[in-house]
Design a protein around this motif. Structure first.
Motif, mmCIF file in Angstrom:
data_model
loop_
_atom_site.group_PDB
_atom_site.id
_atom_site.type_symbol
_atom_site.label_atom_id
_atom_site.label_comp_id
_atom_site.label_asym_id
_atom_site.label_seq_id
_atom_site.Cartn_x
_atom_site.Cartn_y
_atom_site.Cartn_z
ATOM 1 N N PRO A 59 61.883 57.295 23.490
ATOM 2 C CA PRO A 59 61.201 58.111 22.476
ATOM 3 C C PRO A 59 62.160 59.095 21.819
ATOM 4 N N ASN A 60 61.849 59.473 20.583
ATOM 5 C CA ASN A 60 62.714 60.397 19.853
ATOM 6 C C ASN A 60 62.658 61.817 20.378
ATOM 7 N N THR A 61 61.794 62.081 21.344
ATOM 8 C CA THR A 61 61.732 63.412 21.968
ATOM 9 C C THR A 61 62.883 63.662 22.934
ATOM 10 N N ILE A 62 63.590 62.608 23.321
ATOM 11 C CA ILE A 62 64.681 62.743 24.295
ATOM 12 C C ILE A 62 65.838 63.528 23.679
ATOM 13 N N LYS A 63 66.257 64.616 24.375
ATOM 14 C CA LYS A 63 67.370 65.450 23.931
ATOM 15 C C LYS A 63 68.641 65.221 24.733
ATOM 16 N N ILE A 64 68.486 64.827 26.008
ATOM 17 C CA ILE A 64 69.627 64.705 26.915
ATOM 18 C C ILE A 64 69.507 63.411 27.714
ATOM 19 N N ILE A 65 70.634 62.701 27.869
ATOM 20 C CA ILE A 65 70.724 61.580 28.804
ATOM 21 C C ILE A 65 71.791 61.945 29.832
ATOM 22 N N GLU A 66 71.379 62.029 31.090
ATOM 23 C CA GLU A 66 72.267 62.515 32.142
ATOM 24 C C GLU A 66 73.203 61.406 32.662
ATOM 25 N N PRO A 67 74.215 61.785 33.479
ATOM 26 C CA PRO A 67 75.241 60.834 33.912
ATOM 27 C C PRO A 67 74.678 59.571 34.569
ATOM 28 N N LYS A 68 75.325 58.448 34.236
ATOM 29 C CA LYS A 68 75.105 57.158 34.889
ATOM 30 C C LYS A 68 73.674 56.641 34.729
ATOM 31 N N ALA A 69 72.960 57.109 33.720
ATOM 32 C CA ALA A 69 71.551 56.738 33.564
ATOM 33 C C ALA A 69 71.344 55.227 33.483
ATOM 34 N N PHE A 70 72.278 54.527 32.825
ATOM 35 C CA PHE A 70 72.160 53.073 32.679
ATOM 36 C C PHE A 70 73.386 52.351 33.260
ATOM 37 N N MET A 71 74.069 53.007 34.152
ATOM 38 C CA MET A 71 75.286 52.435 34.738
ATOM 39 C C MET A 71 74.991 51.091 35.417
ATOM 40 N N ASP A 72 75.859 50.102 35.163
ATOM 41 C CA ASP A 72 75.757 48.773 35.787
ATOM 42 C C ASP A 72 74.465 48.034 35.421
ATOM 43 N N CYS A 73 73.891 48.357 34.277
ATOM 44 C CA CYS A 73 72.792 47.523 33.736
ATOM 45 C C CYS A 73 73.462 46.375 32.982
ATOM 46 N N ILE A 74 73.922 45.403 33.715
ATOM 47 C CA ILE A 74 74.843 44.397 33.173
ATOM 48 C C ILE A 74 74.191 43.442 32.184
ATOM 49 N N ASN A 75 72.866 43.422 32.126
ATOM 50 C CA ASN A 75 72.184 42.542 31.179
ATOM 51 C C ASN A 75 71.507 43.298 30.032
ATOM 52 N N LEU A 76 71.738 44.603 29.966
ATOM 53 C CA LEU A 76 71.146 45.400 28.899
ATOM 54 C C LEU A 76 71.795 45.046 27.568
ATOM 55 N N LYS A 77 70.975 44.571 26.637
ATOM 56 C CA LYS A 77 71.480 44.158 25.328
ATOM 57 C C LYS A 77 71.105 45.127 24.217
ATOM 58 N N THR A 78 69.904 45.677 24.271
ATOM 59 C CA THR A 78 69.450 46.538 23.182
ATOM 60 C C THR A 78 68.860 47.831 23.724
ATOM 61 N N ILE A 79 69.257 48.917 23.084
ATOM 62 C CA ILE A 79 68.709 50.239 23.396
ATOM 63 C C ILE A 79 68.833 51.068 22.127
ATOM 64 N N ASN A 80 67.789 51.787 21.786
ATOM 65 C CA ASN A 80 67.865 52.708 20.664
ATOM 66 C C ASN A 80 68.337 54.071 21.150
ATOM 67 N N ILE A 81 69.139 54.734 20.345
ATOM 68 C CA ILE A 81 69.537 56.098 20.662
ATOM 69 C C ILE A 81 68.552 57.031 19.962
ATOM 70 N N PRO A 82 67.799 57.853 20.709
ATOM 71 C CA PRO A 82 66.755 58.682 20.108
ATOM 72 C C PRO A 82 67.283 59.604 19.009
ATOM 73 N N GLN A 83 66.491 59.778 17.962
ATOM 74 C CA GLN A 83 66.904 60.614 16.831
ATOM 75 C C GLN A 83 67.083 62.070 17.222
ATOM 76 N N GLY A 84 66.433 62.505 18.294
ATOM 77 C CA GLY A 84 66.564 63.889 18.732
ATOM 78 C C GLY A 84 67.688 64.139 19.719
ATOM 79 N N LEU A 85 68.462 63.092 20.068
ATOM 80 C CA LEU A 85 69.457 63.228 21.130
ATOM 81 C C LEU A 85 70.553 64.225 20.756
#
Length: 245
Positions: A59-85
């Motif tokens: 969601p666009n309400t996200i302001k912060i993504i903390e360390p290693k949040a998606f670390m080693d998600c080896i099959n992750l292909k698509t993710i949107n970066i929230p507009q509020g980040l």
């Protein structure tokens, strides 16, 4: 109804009804005990190692993504970066080797160390112009990275920002950069042209290292085709290092 900001962690995924699946949509808010919780932060290591995860919508309400949040998600292909980040911390996409393209909003000011380490399929990243901090090792082993526009407000080019980026051919370092650290650009085998900032405060030795196919370096609108001439002129200007090796 009261409202509170909410940090998503490994221990509270059930509150948002998130299960380990291939496709996830995170809501911007939820109601619990007569309180509306607004998603504000993606917490430390919350999705780390989720090999089944292929896509996620934040969601666009996200302001912060903390360390290693998606670390080693080896099959992750698509993710949107929230507009509020505003801030994304270190190693968030470490070893997410299927990511190809990402775009950051203009209000993101901080991108942490080793953010895209070993994202081997990453081809393009649109960085925010107003970003001031780009961490060391950001693009280490991004072997398919082809183009990059560094932020216009960037303050330092840190060690191993570009390391083993085998397909990138040109790097323009903006004039806002006041310092270039050792091995900031290293082992980029297709790199043939670099533009330096006009008056950085410091340049460390071997800032550009093991890039054997560089043909041109531009500094103060002058084109250098050989490292010795550039190094001589840099020393005349008061820099004490050999930048190009």
């Amino acid at each position: 109804m009261k409202t509170k900001l909410f940090t998503l962690t490994k221990n509270n995924l059930d509150l948002v009804n998130i299960k380990r699946t291939s496709n996830i949509i995170i809501p911007k808010s939820f109601i619990y005990n007569d309180t509306e919780f607004i998603l504000h932060t993606i917490g430390f290591e919350v999705f780390s190692g989720w090999k089944e995860l292929k896509s996620i919508i934040l969601p666009n309400t996200i302001k912060i993504i903390e360390p290693k949040a998606f670390m080693d998600c080896i099959n992750l292909k698509t993710i949107n970066i929230p507009q509020g980040l505003e801030k994304i911390e270190e190693k968030v996409f470490w070893n997410c080797e299927r990511l190809k393209n990402l775009t950051f909003p203009e209000n993101t000011r901080y991108l942490g160390d080793y953010l895209f380490f070993n994202c081997k399929r990453l081809e393009t990243v649109n960085l925010p112009k107003r970003c001031k901090y780009l961490g060391g090792g950001t693009f280490t082993y991004c072997e398919n990275l082809k183009t990059i526009n560094l932020p216009e407000d960037l303050k330092h080019l840190r060690s191993y920002t570009f390391d083993n980026c085998k397909k990138i051919s040109e790097i323009i370092i903006p004039n806002s950069v006041s310092g270039i650290e050792e091995n900031a650009i290293t082992k980029c085998l297709s790199l043939n042209e670099i533009t330096l900032p006009d008056e950085p405060e410091y340049i460390e030795s071997f800032a550009i290292n093991n890039c054997p196919n560089i043909k041109n370096i531009i500094w103060k609108d002058f084109l250098y085709k050989h490292p010795s001439r550039l190094n001589i002129d840099l020393k005349k200007a008061g820099y004490t290092c050999d930048i190009w090796q």
